[in-house]
Enzyme design. Sequence first.
Site, PDB file in Angstrom:
ATOM      1  N   ASP A 104      79.147  13.795  66.960  1.00 57.31           N
ATOM      2  CA  ASP A 104      79.209  13.790  65.637  1.00 57.31           C
ATOM      3  C   ASP A 104      78.158  12.743  64.886  1.00 57.31           C
ATOM      4  OD1 ASP A 104      81.391  15.658  65.860  1.00 57.31           O
ATOM      5  OD2 ASP A 104      82.915  14.027  65.437  1.00 57.31           O
ATOM      6  N   ARG A 152      92.871  12.207  74.062  1.00 58.25           N
ATOM      7  CA  ARG A 152      92.738  11.672  72.903  1.00 58.25           C
ATOM      8  C   ARG A 152      94.214  10.957  72.651  1.00 58.25           C
ATOM      9  NH1 ARG A 152      88.917  13.135  69.522  1.00 58.25           N
ATOM     10  NH2 ARG A 152      88.040  15.126  69.711  1.00 58.25           N
ATOM     11  N   MET A 193      79.993  21.744  64.028  1.00 60.73           N
ATOM     12  CA  MET A 193      80.947  20.625  64.378  1.00 60.73           C
ATOM     13  C   MET A 193      80.369  19.373  63.399  1.00 60.73           C
ATOM     14  SD  MET A 193      82.558  20.606  68.184  1.00 60.73           S
ATOM     15  CE  MET A 193      84.198  21.623  68.205  1.00 60.73           C
TER      16      MET A 193
HETATM   17  O1  F6P Z   1      84.260  14.197  67.638  1.00 60.57           O
HETATM   18  C1  F6P Z   1      83.950  15.384  68.339  1.00 60.57           C
HETATM   19  C2  F6P Z   1      84.607  16.825  67.804  1.00 60.57           C
HETATM   20  O2  F6P Z   1      83.987  17.580  68.463  1.00 60.57           O
HETATM   21  C3  F6P Z   1      84.246  17.017  66.333  1.00 60.57           C
HETATM   22  O3  F6P Z   1      83.128  17.409  66.051  1.00 60.57           O
HETATM   23  C4  F6P Z   1      85.608  18.006  66.007  1.00 60.57           C
HETATM   24  O4  F6P Z   1      85.868  17.895  64.917  1.00 60.57           O
HETATM   25  C5  F6P Z   1      86.634  17.559  67.035  1.00 60.57           C
HETATM   26  O5  F6P Z   1      85.779  16.853  68.013  1.00 60.57           O
HETATM   27  C6  F6P Z   1      87.492  18.533  67.886  1.00 60.57           C
HETATM   28  O6  F6P Z   1      88.339  17.928  68.424  1.00 60.57           O
HETATM   29  P1  F6P Z   1      89.354  18.501  69.633  1.00 60.57           P
HETATM   30  O7  F6P Z   1      88.483  18.331  70.897  1.00 60.57           O
HETATM   31  O8  F6P Z   1      90.470  17.416  69.728  1.00 60.57           O
HETATM   32  O9  F6P Z   1      89.682  19.794  69.302  1.00 60.57           O
END
Ligand code: F6P
Length: 375
Positions: free
Chosen positions: A137, A76, A179
């Site tokens: 999402d 990210r 999610m």
């Molecule tokens: O964007 C995809 C997602 O799985 C969302 O549904 C969730 O809020 C987020 O990513 C979780 O993020 P991470 O993988 O950074 O914990």
Amino acid sequence: MKKIKRIGIITAGGDSPGLNAAIRGVGKAALGSYGMEIVGFRDGFRGLAEDLRMRLDKRALAGILTIGGTILGTGRDKPHKMDVEGERRDMTNVIARNYKKHKLDALVCIGGGGTHKNALQLVQKGLNIITLPKTIDNDIAMTDASIGFDTALGIATDAVDRLHSTAHSHHRIVVAEIMGHRAGWLALGAGIAGGADVILIPEIPYDVKAVAAAIRRRSRLGTNFSIVAVAEGAMSKHDAAEFAAAERRKARAKNKRDRQRAKAELSVLYARHSGNTLRLAKQLEELTRLEARVTILGYVQRGGTPSAGDRLLATRLGTMCVELINEKVFGVMVAARGDGAKPVPISEVAGKLKQVPPDHSWIESARRVGTCLGY
Ligand code: F6P
């Protein structure tokens, strides 16, 4: 203009099923149909900044269509705010230098909302960027569908199906957290397909008393169990009003101090909201006098084999992407439009969120089968 010879590719943001199918679609079309070379960079934008490469020849692309996750790895990191050696640095110039060093003619970024904002920064640096939409999402603007959603929808639906028999046997309320970040597509879709009795999504703030009343009504009619499909971003009317007020204060802030204060306020609200599903179950237990249990589906929804729908979408968009690169169409996302694909400017995608519109047919359908939507 010179022929396109060499393209780079990254996967960024949260992983999702179908990423490998997209890498394969881009790679096979580039190598086989256009004689281009393709270079993978590992772990999202970090791979470009730190020059972490992966050879993507025919052999590397073989056998990955059905595999979950991404062979390139993901992350990210943001190009303009990357943690490097304990410091936060702007790495966009380093990325641009590496792009030139490897004589790339184009860079494919496969990602969701955050990736599109990051990709736009690189477009503004003069790089030939083209993106593919992926996220479970389904909240990317300007595209009908995104890679990963169909698989996650299947997984979440299967979970809601399975929760029915245990909820029924124990006469319980089962609250399933699904999610979706700030959009309700996944919870709404899986809730409808799995026959949830209550579906709560961020787009429709809920009244917990109305939810409890719907559950009690079922009990009065002889059904002593209920399945509540709640999106991770769903919130009560009270919480939604608090968030909206804090957002307004942030937007109206006239100086740095006020902005920081509003941001800090929002962080507190987000931290509190992370326990929302557990609180909701407790409230429903108190209001209905039925036992309630919580199941947080979490990362199971992002894992494993992509569905046929996602493999097809990834292959369609991935191969179209190479066709556009060959025509030197850059600065665009390859959007899914019906059975086809269409380039749309990344500037029209970045920073936008595709939420469930209030008049969407899924909402109408849920209402018509008697599902409580929280009011
Ligand atoms: O964007 C995809 C997602 O799985 C969302 O549904 C969730 O809020 C987020 O990513 C979780 O993020 P991470 O993988 O950074 O914990």
